[in-house]
Scaffold this motif. Structure first.
Motif, PDB file in Angstrom:
ATOM      1  N   PRO A   1       5.176   4.237 -12.446  1.00 37.24           N
ATOM      2  CA  PRO A   1       5.933   2.992 -12.320  1.00 37.24           C
ATOM      3  C   PRO A   1       7.388   3.221 -12.701  1.00 37.24           C
ATOM      4  CG  PRO A   1       4.626   2.972 -14.337  1.00 37.24           C
ATOM      5  CD  PRO A   1       4.333   4.274 -13.654  1.00 37.24           C
ATOM      6  N   VAL A   2       8.297   2.553 -12.013  1.00 38.51           N
ATOM      7  CA  VAL A   2       9.715   2.636 -12.390  1.00 38.51           C
ATOM      8  C   VAL A   2      10.231   1.206 -12.635  1.00 38.51           C
ATOM      9  CG1 VAL A   2      12.004   3.494 -11.738  1.00 38.51           C
ATOM     10  CG2 VAL A   2       9.968   4.757 -11.047  1.00 38.51           C
ATOM     11  N   PRO A   3       9.975   0.694 -13.849  1.00 40.11           N
ATOM     12  CA  PRO A   3      10.477  -0.646 -14.169  1.00 40.11           C
ATOM     13  C   PRO A   3      11.995  -0.617 -14.241  1.00 40.11           C
ATOM     14  CG  PRO A   3       9.329   0.322 -16.058  1.00 40.11           C
ATOM     15  CD  PRO A   3       9.269   1.329 -14.958  1.00 40.11           C
ATOM     16  N   ALA A   4      12.631  -1.723 -13.908  1.00 41.58           N
ATOM     17  CA  ALA A   4      14.104  -1.749 -13.897  1.00 41.58           C
ATOM     18  C   ALA A   4      14.601  -3.131 -14.282  1.00 41.58           C
ATOM     19  CB  ALA A   4      14.616  -1.361 -12.515  1.00 41.58           C
ATOM     20  N   LYS A   5      15.886  -3.210 -14.585  1.00 37.67           N
ATOM     21  CA  LYS A   5      16.530  -4.464 -15.003  1.00 37.67           C
ATOM     22  C   LYS A   5      17.325  -5.053 -13.844  1.00 37.67           C
ATOM     23  CE  LYS A   5      15.735  -4.442 -19.512  1.00 37.67           C
ATOM     24  NZ  LYS A   5      14.542  -5.180 -19.819  1.00 37.67           N
ATOM     25  N   ARG A   6      17.500  -6.347 -13.898  1.00 41.44           N
ATOM     26  CA  ARG A   6      18.378  -7.055 -12.969  1.00 41.44           C
ATOM     27  C   ARG A   6      19.744  -6.372 -12.949  1.00 41.44           C
ATOM     28  NH1 ARG A   6      19.759 -12.434 -11.510  1.00 41.44           N
ATOM     29  NH2 ARG A   6      21.749 -13.140 -12.354  1.00 41.44           N
ATOM     30  N   GLY A   7      20.251  -6.048 -11.747  1.00 41.45           N
ATOM     31  CA  GLY A   7      21.540  -5.348 -11.632  1.00 41.45           C
ATOM     32  C   GLY A   7      21.379  -3.844 -11.459  1.00 41.45           C
TER      33      GLY A   7
ATOM     34  N   ASP B   1       8.380  -4.971 -13.976  1.00 41.81           N
ATOM     35  CA  ASP B   1       7.416  -4.090 -14.652  1.00 41.81           C
ATOM     36  C   ASP B   1       6.137  -4.168 -13.827  1.00 41.81           C
ATOM     37  OD1 ASP B   1       6.106  -6.453 -15.285  1.00 41.81           O
ATOM     38  OD2 ASP B   1       7.000  -6.580 -17.269  1.00 41.81           O
ATOM     39  N   ASP B   2       5.085  -3.528 -14.297  1.00 40.59           N
ATOM     40  CA  ASP B   2       3.868  -3.506 -13.491  1.00 40.59           C
ATOM     41  C   ASP B   2       3.283  -4.910 -13.303  1.00 40.59           C
ATOM     42  OD1 ASP B   2       2.995  -1.420 -12.046  1.00 40.59           O
ATOM     43  OD2 ASP B   2       1.783  -0.529 -13.640  1.00 40.59           O
ATOM     44  N   GLY B   3       3.558  -5.800 -14.274  1.00 37.14           N
ATOM     45  CA  GLY B   3       3.010  -7.158 -14.213  1.00 37.14           C
ATOM     46  C   GLY B   3       3.556  -7.963 -13.044  1.00 37.14           C
ATOM     47  N   ASN B   4       4.808  -7.702 -12.653  1.00 33.03           N
ATOM     48  CA  ASN B   4       5.322  -8.450 -11.497  1.00 33.03           C
ATOM     49  C   ASN B   4       5.508  -7.551 -10.272  1.00 33.03           C
ATOM     50  OD1 ASN B   4       7.702  -7.132 -12.132  1.00 33.03           O
ATOM     51  ND2 ASN B   4       8.927  -8.975 -12.448  1.00 33.03           N
ATOM     52  N   GLY B   5       4.915  -6.354 -10.320  1.00 29.17           N
ATOM     53  CA  GLY B   5       4.877  -5.511  -9.122  1.00 29.17           C
ATOM     54  C   GLY B   5       6.097  -4.648  -8.946  1.00 29.17           C
ATOM     55  N   CYS B   6       6.464  -3.890  -9.998  1.00 31.99           N
ATOM     56  CA  CYS B   6       7.606  -2.967  -9.873  1.00 31.99           C
ATOM     57  C   CYS B   6       7.260  -1.846  -8.887  1.00 31.99           C
ATOM     58  CB  CYS B   6       7.968  -2.369 -11.242  1.00 31.99           C
ATOM     59  SG  CYS B   6       6.773  -1.204 -11.893  1.00 31.99           S
ATOM     60  N   ILE B   7       8.294  -1.139  -8.461  1.00 31.19           N
ATOM     61  CA  ILE B   7       8.083  -0.029  -7.529  1.00 31.19           C
ATOM     62  C   ILE B   7       7.358   1.119  -8.242  1.00 31.19           C
ATOM     63  CG2 ILE B   7      10.320   1.101  -7.958  1.00 31.19           C
ATOM     64  CD1 ILE B   7       8.656   0.631  -4.524  1.00 31.19           C
ATOM     65  N   ARG B   8       6.510   1.852  -7.506  1.00 33.26           N
ATOM     66  CA  ARG B   8       5.773   3.003  -8.067  1.00 33.26           C
ATOM     67  C   ARG B   8       5.892   4.160  -7.082  1.00 33.26           C
ATOM     68  NH1 ARG B   8       1.643   1.418 -12.126  1.00 33.26           N
ATOM     69  NH2 ARG B   8       1.044   3.578 -11.836  1.00 33.26           N
TER      70      ARG B   8
ATOM     71  N   HIS C   1      11.230  10.004   2.694  1.00 28.37           N
ATOM     72  CA  HIS C   1       9.919  10.662   2.728  1.00 28.37           C
ATOM     73  C   HIS C   1       9.091  10.435   1.461  1.00 28.37           C
ATOM     74  CE1 HIS C   1      12.012  13.551   5.715  1.00 28.37           C
ATOM     75  NE2 HIS C   1      11.387  12.590   6.367  1.00 28.37           N
ATOM     76  N   MET C   2       9.607   9.669   0.523  1.00 27.86           N
ATOM     77  CA  MET C   2       8.887   9.419  -0.740  1.00 27.86           C
ATOM     78  C   MET C   2       7.661   8.533  -0.488  1.00 27.86           C
ATOM     79  SD  MET C   2       8.241   9.274  -3.887  1.00 27.86           S
ATOM     80  CE  MET C   2       9.470  10.293  -4.685  1.00 27.86           C
ATOM     81  N   ILE C   3       6.519   8.926  -1.037  1.00 27.36           N
ATOM     82  CA  ILE C   3       5.310   8.092  -0.943  1.00 27.36           C
ATOM     83  C   ILE C   3       5.356   7.097  -2.096  1.00 27.36           C
ATOM     84  CG2 ILE C   3       2.792   8.092  -1.037  1.00 27.36           C
ATOM     85  CD1 ILE C   3       2.885  10.889   0.254  1.00 27.36           C
ATOM     86  N   HIS C   4       5.206   5.813  -1.762  1.00 31.22           N
ATOM     87  CA  HIS C   4       5.346   4.769  -2.783  1.00 31.22           C
ATOM     88  C   HIS C   4       4.545   3.530  -2.437  1.00 31.22           C
ATOM     89  CE1 HIS C   4       8.343   3.802   0.278  1.00 31.22           C
ATOM     90  NE2 HIS C   4       8.349   2.555  -0.176  1.00 31.22           N
ATOM     91  N   GLY C   5       4.482   2.610  -3.392  1.00 32.62           N
ATOM     92  CA  GLY C   5       3.797   1.332  -3.204  1.00 32.62           C
ATOM     93  C   GLY C   5       4.061   0.474  -4.416  1.00 32.62           C
TER      94      GLY C   5
ATOM     95  N   PRO D   1       0.847  -1.205   0.000  1.00 33.39           N
ATOM     96  CA  PRO D   1       0.000   0.000   0.000  1.00 33.39           C
ATOM     97  C   PRO D   1       0.874   1.244   0.000  1.00 33.39           C
ATOM     98  CG  PRO D   1       0.224  -0.854   2.227  1.00 33.39           C
ATOM     99  CD  PRO D   1       0.970  -1.817   1.339  1.00 33.39           C
ATOM    100  N   MET D   2       0.296   2.378  -0.298  1.00 34.55           N
ATOM    101  CA  MET D   2       1.044   3.633  -0.300  1.00 34.55           C
ATOM    102  C   MET D   2       1.555   3.916   1.120  1.00 34.55           C
ATOM    103  SD  MET D   2       0.718   5.074  -3.390  1.00 34.55           S
ATOM    104  CE  MET D   2       0.184   6.780  -3.544  1.00 34.55           C
ATOM    105  N   HIS D   3       2.821   4.269   1.212  1.00 36.16           N
ATOM    106  CA  HIS D   3       3.430   4.556   2.518  1.00 36.16           C
ATOM    107  C   HIS D   3       4.744   5.301   2.304  1.00 36.16           C
ATOM    108  CE1 HIS D   3       5.551   0.934   1.137  1.00 36.16           C
ATOM    109  NE2 HIS D   3       6.542   1.312   1.910  1.00 36.16           N
ATOM    110  N   GLN D   4       5.273   5.818   3.412  1.00 44.14           N
ATOM    111  CA  GLN D   4       6.637   6.353   3.416  1.00 44.14           C
ATOM    112  C   GLN D   4       7.463   5.432   4.304  1.00 44.14           C
ATOM    113  OE1 GLN D   4       5.451  10.112   5.240  1.00 44.14           O
ATOM    114  NE2 GLN D   4       6.139  11.213   3.412  1.00 44.14           N
ATOM    115  N   ASP D   5       8.682   5.153   3.942  1.00 42.38           N
ATOM    116  CA  ASP D   5       9.493   4.276   4.794  1.00 42.38           C
ATOM    117  C   ASP D   5       9.830   4.948   6.119  1.00 42.38           C
ATOM    118  OD1 ASP D   5       9.210   2.351   2.942  1.00 42.38           O
ATOM    119  OD2 ASP D   5      11.298   2.295   2.280  1.00 42.38           O
ATOM    120  N   TRP D   6       9.720   6.255   6.147  1.00 43.50           N
ATOM    121  CA  TRP D   6       9.904   7.007   7.394  1.00 43.50           C
ATOM    122  C   TRP D   6       9.036   6.424   8.522  1.00 43.50           C
ATOM    123  CZ3 TRP D   6       6.231   9.613  10.243  1.00 43.50           C
ATOM    124  CH2 TRP D   6       6.722  10.396  11.291  1.00 43.50           C
TER     125      TRP D   6
END
Ligand SMILES: O=C(O)CCC(=O)C(=O)O
Length: 269
Positions: free
Chosen positions: A197-203, A151-158, A211-215, A125-130
């Motif tokens: 969404p911020v999809p990324a590659k292995r490595g 990617d969004d299909g396997n639950g990338c960070i947003r 303070h970033m809100i993310h999920g 869920p949306m949260h801040q790690d703070w």
């Protein structure tokens, strides 16, 4: 003159403006191979599969059936279990990037595995790690080390772009009946639909402000999605509460300045 270690001025400016940064190919193929082998051993030997985070948000993000089956595989402080992970969290390319963002001095705070099993793997869920490890100021960066392409299909960070600028927010920490639950932002006010969404590659490593809100969404793919979060802080940013409070970490860049009245570490810490 360039006073930066790893990042460009543009990358530092992007992080300060948006609250996150995607750093491609931090680890070589050989390094990520060794990290993956050790991670899989840690998952088999030490990690715990649980229903994951609690709270009313679960029935907003998941159907009744999926909510019962969804699991999160987690483990804290991977660098205490395998040499490859000790090397990974002290890697000069990553540590230098942290010094560029929150330095000049950088202390390791924690390491946490989040593996989302195939098809029903746990959304966040949306949260801040703070809310999980409160610190006095913003000189704290979380890094997501990617062991799998996402990617969004396997639950990338947003991320909710730029949301770090307003600092800490009050989180929901109880069910309506008063029982405690995992901290999260109210689902009626904070919607994952508004995030990028911020999809990324292995490595790759995706870094973000405390303070970033993310999920992230559920893993609907047929493969596990393995990410390791590593938290780094400026050692002068005092922790107030939460995970690993009071535990000194390794210095991965620079040195630990001495504040007035501060005593050296005791032998029983
Ligand atoms: O693993 C994920 O998808 C989300 C992780 C997250 O929200 C966090 O580490 O704070």
């Amino acid at each position: 003159m360039n006073d930066l270690n790893t990042l460009s001025r543009r990358e530092v400016d992007f992080f300060n403006c948006h609250g996150f940064l995607h750093i491609p190919a931090v680890y070589s193929e050989g390094e990520i191979e060794a990290m993956t082998e050790e991670l899989d051993w840690q998952i088999e030997t030490w990690a715990n599969a649980s229903p994951g985070w609690s709270g009313g948000w679960r029935r907003v993000y998941m159907s009744e059936d999926i909510e019962k089956r969804s699991k999160l595989v987690a483990l804290h402080d991977l660098h205490r279990y395998s040499r490859a992970w000790c090397d990974a969290v002290t890697h000069p390319k990553l540590a230098g990037a942290m010094a560029d963002l929150i330095g000049p001095n950088v202390e390791l705070h924690h390491t946490t595995l989040h593996a989302k099993p195939p098809s029903t793997g746990h959304p966040f869920p949306m949260h801040q790690d703070w809310a999980f490890y409160k610190h006095r100021d913003g000189r704290y960066v979380d890094c997501l080390i990617h062991l799998d392409d996402t990617d969004d299909g396997n639950g990338c960070i947003r991320f909710l772009d730029g949301s770090h600028r307003e600092g800490p927010r009050e989180h929901v920490v109880n069910y309506p009946d008063g029982r405690p639950c995992t901290p999260h932002l109210p689902t009626k006010d904070w919607d994952l639909e508004h995030t990028v969404p911020v999809p990324a590659k292995r490595g790759d490593v995706v870094v973000f402000s405390i303070h970033m809100i993310h999920g992230s969404r559920i893993n609907t793919s047929k493969d596990v999605r393995r990410l390791v979060r590593v938290g780094y802080r400026n050692p002068e940013n005092e922790q107030i509460a939460g995970q690993s409070h009071g535990r000194p970490g390794l210095m991965v860049w620079g040195r630990r300045p001495r504040c007035e009245g501060q005593t050296p570490f005791a032998t029983n810490v």
